[in-house]
Design an enzyme around this catalytic site. Structure first.
Site, PDB file in Angstrom:
ATOM      1  CB  SER A  23      -0.934  -0.001   1.214  1.00  0.00           C
ATOM      2  OG  SER A  23      -0.189  -0.146   2.409  1.00  0.00           O
ATOM      3  CB  THR A 155     -41.741  24.811  -8.088  1.00  0.00           C
ATOM      4  OG1 THR A 155     -42.906  25.189  -8.810  1.00  0.00           O
ATOM      5  CG2 THR A 155     -41.567  25.755  -6.889  1.00  0.00           C
ATOM      6  CG  HIS A 156     -42.859  21.211 -10.635  1.00  0.00           C
ATOM      7  ND1 HIS A 156     -42.995  19.918 -10.209  1.00  0.00           N
ATOM      8  CD2 HIS A 156     -43.583  21.959  -9.761  1.00  0.00           C
ATOM      9  CE1 HIS A 156     -43.780  19.868  -9.154  1.00  0.00           C
ATOM     10  NE2 HIS A 156     -44.150  21.099  -8.850  1.00  0.00           N
ATOM     11  CB  SER A 277     -16.304  23.384 -28.948  1.00  0.00           C
ATOM     12  OG  SER A 277     -16.290  22.458 -30.006  1.00  0.00           O
ATOM     13  CE  LYS A 283     -20.557  23.429 -27.595  1.00  0.00           C
ATOM     14  NZ  LYS A 283     -21.724  22.912 -26.914  1.00  0.00           N
ATOM     15  CD  GLU A 290     -20.466  20.645 -19.064  1.00  0.00           C
ATOM     16  OE1 GLU A 290     -19.945  19.677 -19.629  1.00  0.00           O
ATOM     17  OE2 GLU A 290     -20.711  21.714 -19.647  1.00  0.00           O
ATOM     18  CE1 TYR A 317      -5.913  -3.309   9.036  1.00  0.00           C
ATOM     19  CE2 TYR A 317      -4.981  -5.502   8.766  1.00  0.00           C
ATOM     20  CZ  TYR A 317      -5.169  -4.218   8.310  1.00  0.00           C
ATOM     21  OH  TYR A 317      -4.621  -3.830   7.119  1.00  0.00           O
TER      22      TYR A 317
HETATM   23  N1  ARG Z   1      -1.022  -1.305   5.210  1.00  0.00           N
HETATM   24  C1  ARG Z   1      -1.930  -1.747   6.203  1.00  0.00           C
HETATM   25  C2  ARG Z   1      -3.266  -0.962   6.073  1.00  0.00           C
HETATM   26  O1  ARG Z   1      -3.265  -0.006   5.390  1.00  0.00           O
HETATM   27  C3  ARG Z   1      -1.365  -1.494   7.558  1.00  0.00           C
HETATM   28  C4  ARG Z   1      -1.852  -2.408   8.636  1.00  0.00           C
HETATM   29  C5  ARG Z   1      -1.419  -3.772   8.373  1.00  0.00           C
HETATM   30  N2  ARG Z   1      -1.600  -4.626   9.488  1.00  0.00           N
HETATM   31  C6  ARG Z   1      -1.457  -5.922   9.347  1.00  0.00           C
HETATM   32  N3  ARG Z   1      -1.592  -6.623  10.412  1.00  0.00           N
HETATM   33  N4  ARG Z   1      -1.240  -6.478   8.192  1.00  0.00           N
HETATM   34  O2  ARG Z   1      -4.261  -1.337   6.610  1.00  0.00           O
END
Ligand code: ARG
Length: 456
Positions: A23, A155-156, A277, A283, A290, A317
């Site tokens: 991550s 309204t509407h 455009s 345009k 948007e 967890y």
């Molecule tokens: N990268 C993990 C998360 O974002 C951190 C926690 C990981 N904990 C574990 N016991 N694998 O959640």
């Protein structure tokens, strides 16, 4: 290379599994929170005698160097690390040797990641609140400028009754003020410290959770360690608040898009917030509005994604929870762009008051006032309503408006009509007679502006 958690297993994983598992490419943005959290943790460990004072000081100094090096750019994230927590600990251990390995005493990544995310979101909320306050100020300023600019209220999406543009804008100010409230409320629940929950069950060490929480500016400590590591309500609260705010911005965007069309021509956006455009030279497109409208859908998706991720998770967890961050970051990044863009668009748009007034004159939007005129002269409302409707139909037949319909046409329908009907249906009179609290008359809009400015 074997993982830091190698032990029971070899810690050697398939490279595809590594990519899937890691991550760091998104949680590296929490480096500052991670390091601050670790510094507080090292201080607590030292204070409680869990590690020595010297060790604690060495860890804090080492962490502070890592922070400085990351900020100066002399240290780069190692994207082969699993996450930001592992990265910081690895650098620390590389630099300090064995003492670095003591940092993770009486802690788990489970409470660490919850802590980092709460600290990160806390700052995001403050930034969003600052942007929101600026936007609300702009809305009030533009409303003040146009507190007497008459436009048709709808309204509407049918012309309904005359209002002022200032009144209409102040409706958005009220929504945004509630958004401020929602973010302040959500911050209360973000600002509870999970650190010290450890993996899930707490710890056998003599820790001081209150000390760590206070050092990091938290107002409370999570009261159940299992909840401490499992709770992501604060992320949902945050994304729900962002979703509602985006919905408000999206409704305003929709109106901006309509108002800037040739069919309405109530406003003209500054060139700075429009695009051309690639093929049609005439345009001027309101792409920013948007996009705000479009990105609202995406933010709803962020909220729904996490709700769905969480719904089947057993305590405590689970790795699924790593999926919380991308949603939360995306929602935060999106809204932090959307608010200032909306602010700039509103601040610079040209309001075409004459066109608004002309539209208001065309829609028979004073018909309710005509009915009220008859009611005030003693006619029951339903009868007055019918006669007014018939007079509108007559105008449509004759190709005129109520203001130009001759008096004979009025008196032919009811003797209660008099020449003063023309004054009654004058749009400015119609607006300024709506003196009820929150209504459209100038003094009421002034009060609304004052209320909102004082609430900020
Ligand atoms: N990268 C993990 C998360 O974002 C951190 C926690 C990981 N904990 C574990 N016991 N694998 O959640």
């Amino acid at each position: 290379m074997a993982k830091m958690w190698a032990g029971r297993t070899s810690g050697v994983t398939d490279s595809l599994a590594d990519d899937f598992n890691s991550s760091i490419h998104f949680d590296c943005r929490m480096y500052r929170q991670d390091i601050m959290g670790s510094m507080a943790h090292a201080a607590m460990l030292g204070k409680q005698g869990i590690i020595t004072k010297e060790e604690s000081e060495a860890l804090i100094a080492g962490l502070s160097d890592i922070l400085a090096d990351l900020e100066s750019g002399s240290l780069e994230f190692d994207m082969t690390c699993e996450d930001i927590h592992m990265f910081v600990e690895q650098v620390l251990t590389n630099r300090l040797g064995d003492v670095g390995k003591k940092l993770h005493t009486a802690r788990s990544r489970n409470d660490q990641v919850a802590l980092d995310l709460r600290m990160y979101l806390r700052d995001e909320v403050d930034e969003i609140l600052a942007f929101l306050r600026e936007l609300i100020t702009t809305v009030c300023d533009r409303a003040e400028e146009h507190k007497a600019t008459i436009m048709p209220g709808y309204t509407h999406l049918q012309r309904a009754q005359p209002i002022t543009f200032g009144h209409h804008l102040m409706a958005y100010a009220m929504m945004l003020l509630r958004d401020v409230d929602r973010f302040c409320d959500c911050k209360k629940r973000i600002n509870v410290s999970p650190i010290g929950s450890c993996a899930l069950a707490g710890t056998t060490y003599n820790t001081d959770r209150a000390f760590e929480a206070e050092k990091l500016g938290f107002s409370a400590v999570a009261q159940n360690s299992i909840d401490g590591v499992s709770d992501r309500d604060f992320c949902l609260d945050f994304m729900a608040a962002v979703s509602t705010l985006m919905m408000h911005l999206s409704r305003l965007s929709e109106e901006i898009i309509l108002w800037s069309s040739w069919e309405f021509k109530f406003i003209e956006l500054s060139d700075a917030y429009t695009t051309g455009s690639s093929i049609m030279p005439q345009k001027k497109n309101s792409d920013m509005a948007e996009l705000i409208r479009g990105k609202t859908g995406r933010v709803y998706g962020d909220l729904l994604a996490l709700l769905t991720t969480l719904k089947g998770l057993p305590l405590a967890y689970n790795k699924d929870m790593q999926e919380d961050k991308e949603s939360v970051f995306d929602a935060a990044d999106t809204v932090k762009m959307a608010i200032p863009v909306m602010n700039g668009m509103l601040a610079t748009m040209k309001v075409l008051g004459d066109n608004m007034k002309a539209a208001a004159q065309k829609g028979f939007i004073n018909a309710t006032d005509m009915a009220d005129y008859l009611v005030k002269k003693g006619m029951p409302f339903r009868s007055a309503y019918k006669i007014s409707g018939e007079l509108v139909a007559e105008c449509i037949d004759r190709g005129c408006v109520l203001e130009t319909l001759p008096l004979e046409a009025y008196t032919a329908k009811s003797e209660l009509f008099d020449a003063d009907i023309y004054e009654t249906i004058d749009l400015e009179v119609c607006v300024n007679k709506r003196i009820s609290e929150g209504g459209t008359c100038v003094s009421s809009v002034e009060k609304q502006i004052e209320f909102v400015r004082n609430s900020l």
